[in-house]
Design a protein around this motif. Structure first.
Motif, PDB file in Angstrom:
ATOM      1  N   THR A 132       0.831  -1.199   0.000  1.00 27.51           N
ATOM      2  CA  THR A 132       0.000   0.000   0.000  1.00 27.51           C
ATOM      3  C   THR A 132       0.866   1.250   0.000  1.00 27.51           C
ATOM      4  N   ARG A 133       1.900   1.268   0.836  1.00 22.73           N
ATOM      5  CA  ARG A 133       2.815   2.426   0.881  1.00 22.73           C
ATOM      6  C   ARG A 133       3.495   2.635  -0.465  1.00 22.73           C
ATOM      7  N   LEU A 134       3.816   1.523  -1.151  1.00 25.80           N
ATOM      8  CA  LEU A 134       4.461   1.606  -2.461  1.00 25.80           C
ATOM      9  C   LEU A 134       3.462   1.818  -3.593  1.00 25.80           C
ATOM     10  N   GLU A 135       2.171   1.760  -3.261  1.00 33.10           N
ATOM     11  CA  GLU A 135       1.093   1.877  -4.250  1.00 33.10           C
ATOM     12  C   GLU A 135       1.247   0.822  -5.347  1.00 33.10           C
ATOM     13  N   LEU A 136       1.525  -0.416  -4.916  1.00 30.11           N
ATOM     14  CA  LEU A 136       1.692  -1.520  -5.857  1.00 30.11           C
ATOM     15  C   LEU A 136       0.345  -2.011  -6.362  1.00 30.11           C
ATOM     16  N   SER A 137       0.360  -2.489  -7.586  1.00 26.81           N
ATOM     17  CA  SER A 137      -0.815  -3.155  -8.142  1.00 26.81           C
ATOM     18  C   SER A 137      -0.338  -4.460  -8.786  1.00 26.81           C
ATOM     19  N   GLU A 138      -1.270  -5.258  -9.232  1.00 26.81           N
ATOM     20  CA  GLU A 138      -0.918  -6.535  -9.851  1.00 26.81           C
ATOM     21  C   GLU A 138      -0.104  -6.356 -11.123  1.00 26.81           C
ATOM     22  N   ARG A 143       7.157  -2.665 -13.961  1.00 26.08           N
ATOM     23  CA  ARG A 143       7.557  -1.350 -13.446  1.00 26.08           C
ATOM     24  C   ARG A 143       8.827  -1.456 -12.600  1.00 26.08           C
ATOM     25  N   PHE A 144       8.991  -2.553 -11.892  1.00 23.92           N
ATOM     26  CA  PHE A 144      10.106  -2.681 -10.960  1.00 23.92           C
ATOM     27  C   PHE A 144      11.224  -3.594 -11.463  1.00 23.92           C
ATOM     28  N   ARG A 145      11.040  -4.202 -12.597  1.00 26.79           N
ATOM     29  CA  ARG A 145      12.030  -5.147 -13.105  1.00 26.79           C
ATOM     30  C   ARG A 145      13.404  -4.502 -13.264  1.00 26.79           C
ATOM     31  N   ASP A 146      13.459  -3.314 -13.806  1.00 26.66           N
ATOM     32  CA  ASP A 146      14.741  -2.652 -14.065  1.00 26.66           C
ATOM     33  C   ASP A 146      15.001  -1.496 -13.109  1.00 26.66           C
ATOM     34  N   LEU A 147      14.416  -1.569 -11.934  1.00 25.33           N
ATOM     35  CA  LEU A 147      14.591  -0.506 -10.952  1.00 25.33           C
ATOM     36  C   LEU A 147      16.045  -0.417 -10.516  1.00 25.33           C
ATOM     37  N   ASP A 148      16.563   0.788 -10.505  1.00 28.23           N
ATOM     38  CA  ASP A 148      17.954   1.034 -10.129  1.00 28.23           C
ATOM     39  C   ASP A 148      18.122   0.956  -8.616  1.00 28.23           C
ATOM     40  N   GLU A 149      19.245   0.418  -8.170  1.00 27.56           N
ATOM     41  CA  GLU A 149      19.503   0.300  -6.736  1.00 27.56           C
ATOM     42  C   GLU A 149      19.556   1.650  -6.032  1.00 27.56           C
ATOM     43  N   ASP A 150      19.777   2.713  -6.766  1.00 27.51           N
ATOM     44  CA  ASP A 150      19.818   4.049  -6.166  1.00 27.51           C
ATOM     45  C   ASP A 150      18.430   4.662  -6.002  1.00 27.51           C
ATOM     46  N   ASP A 151      17.416   4.014  -6.570  1.00 26.33           N
ATOM     47  CA  ASP A 151      16.047   4.514  -6.438  1.00 26.33           C
ATOM     48  C   ASP A 151      15.638   4.424  -4.973  1.00 26.33           C
ATOM     49  N   PRO A 152      14.999   5.471  -4.432  1.00 28.17           N
ATOM     50  CA  PRO A 152      14.598   5.455  -3.022  1.00 28.17           C
ATOM     51  C   PRO A 152      13.644   4.305  -2.662  1.00 28.17           C
ATOM     52  N   GLU A 153      12.897   3.780  -3.621  1.00 23.96           N
ATOM     53  CA  GLU A 153      11.957   2.699  -3.353  1.00 23.96           C
ATOM     54  C   GLU A 153      12.596   1.312  -3.453  1.00 23.96           C
ATOM     55  N   TYR A 154      13.822   1.264  -3.935  1.00 23.03           N
ATOM     56  CA  TYR A 154      14.451  -0.025  -4.211  1.00 23.03           C
ATOM     57  C   TYR A 154      14.449  -0.948  -2.987  1.00 23.03           C
ATOM     58  N   THR A 155      14.901  -0.452  -1.849  1.00 20.37           N
ATOM     59  CA  THR A 155      14.989  -1.285  -0.643  1.00 20.37           C
ATOM     60  C   THR A 155      13.618  -1.780  -0.214  1.00 20.37           C
ATOM     61  N   MET A 156      12.614  -0.914  -0.302  1.00 17.34           N
ATOM     62  CA  MET A 156      11.264  -1.338   0.095  1.00 17.34           C
ATOM     63  C   MET A 156      10.725  -2.397  -0.853  1.00 17.34           C
ATOM     64  N   ILE A 157      11.025  -2.268  -2.137  1.00 11.24           N
ATOM     65  CA  ILE A 157      10.538  -3.239  -3.114  1.00 11.24           C
ATOM     66  C   ILE A 157      11.240  -4.584  -2.931  1.00 11.24           C
ATOM     67  N   THR A 159      12.418  -5.643  -0.124  1.00 10.72           N
ATOM     68  CA  THR A 159      11.848  -6.163   1.122  1.00 10.72           C
ATOM     69  C   THR A 159      10.479  -6.767   0.868  1.00 10.72           C
ATOM     70  N   TYR A 160       9.659  -6.092   0.070  1.00 16.72           N
ATOM     71  CA  TYR A 160       8.342  -6.611  -0.287  1.00 16.72           C
ATOM     72  C   TYR A 160       8.485  -7.970  -0.976  1.00 16.72           C
ATOM     73  N   ASP A 161       9.422  -8.059  -1.905  1.00 12.35           N
ATOM     74  CA  ASP A 161       9.644  -9.303  -2.626  1.00 12.35           C
ATOM     75  C   ASP A 161      10.103 -10.405  -1.671  1.00 12.35           C
ATOM     76  N   TRP A 162      10.973 -10.073  -0.738  1.00 11.11           N
ATOM     77  CA  TRP A 162      11.450 -11.041   0.252  1.00 11.11           C
ATOM     78  C   TRP A 162      10.299 -11.540   1.122  1.00 11.11           C
ATOM     79  N   LEU A 163       9.437 -10.615   1.573  1.00  9.76           N
ATOM     80  CA  LEU A 163       8.273 -11.011   2.372  1.00  9.76           C
ATOM     81  C   LEU A 163       7.371 -11.941   1.575  1.00  9.76           C
TER      82      LEU A 163
END
Length: 177
Positions: A132-138, A143-157, A159-163
Motif C-alpha cells: 500500500t505504501r508503495l502503491e503496488l498493483s498486480e 515497473r520494478f524489473r529494471d529498478l535502479d539500486e539508487d532509487d529510493p523505493e528499491y529497498t522497500m521493493i 523487502t516486499y519481494d522477500w516477504l
C-alpha cells in the motif's frame, strides 16, 4: 537470505540470519505501532468486540488492513466495522506479538501449526502494508524489473519481494508436497 521454511516432526522451522531477523522485528514493530493508532474507544465495548468507530481509517495502510465490508453501502459498512474492527485489531496485535516472540534467539525460528498460521497472517499484513505504501498493483512487475539500486523505493521493493518469498515458502511448507 534465509533458507526458507521446512516441515519437521514438531512443526515448521526456518533459518534466518541476524540481519533478516532484525528486519522482520523492525517491520513487525512498525506494524504494531500502526495498529496502535486505531482508536480503541470504550474499553467495555472493545471487550465485547465492538468498536465505536464506524469510519474507515484515514491512513491508507490501515484502510487496507481493515477494509470496508460493503463498498457500495456506507451505512452497512460502518455497522460491519463497528462489530468487527476491535476483534480484528486484537487478532492482528496478538499475531504480531507472537511473531516477535517466536523470532527469539539464534538462527532458527520454530513454529507449531497454530504459530505458523499466525505468521502467515503477519506476513500477509506486512506485505499489504508495504504494498500500500508503495502503491503496488498486480500490473507492477514490469515497473520494478529494471529498478535502479539508487532509487529510493528499491529497498522497500526488495523487502516486499522477500516477504512474498517468505509467505510463499510457508504456504508451500504447510500445504505443498
Amino acid at each position: 537470505m534465509g533458507s526458507g521454511f521446512r516441515r519437521g516432526s514438531t512443526g515448521v522451522r526456518m533459518s534466518l540470519d541476524r540481519v533478516e531477523k532484525a528486519v522482520l522485528a523492525n517491520l513487525i514493530g512498525q506494524l504494531r505501532q500502526l495498529l496502535g493508532e486505531l482508536p480503541k474507544g470504550d474499553p467495555g465495548l472493545a471487550e465485547l468486540g465492538i468498536s465505536e468507530s464506524t469510519e474507515a481509517p484515514g491512513d491508507p495502510v490501515l484502510a487496507r488492513l481493515f477494509p470496508d465490508g460493503y463498498r457500495e453501502d456506507g451505512a452497512a459498512s460502518g455497522e460491519f466495522r463497528r462489530y468487527t474492527e476491535a476483534s480484528l485489531r486484537e487478532g492482528k496485535e496478538r499475531d504480531s506479538e507472537l511473531a516477535l516472540r517466536t523470532l527469539g534467539e539464534g538462527s532458527d525460528v520454530r513454529l507449531d501449526a497454530e504459530q505458523a498460521q499466525a505468521w502467515l497472517r503477519v506476513l500477509n499484513d506486512l506485505r499489504l502494508a508495504l504494498g500500500t505504501r508503495l502503491e503496488l498493483s498486480e500490473d507492477d512487475h514490469d515497473r520494478f524489473r529494471d529498478l535502479d539500486e539508487d532509487d529510493p523505493e528499491y529497498t522497500m521493493i526488495v523487502t516486499y519481494d522477500w516477504l512474498t518469498q517468505l509467505q510463499d515458502g510457508l504456504v508451500h511448507c504447510l500445504w505443498g508436497e
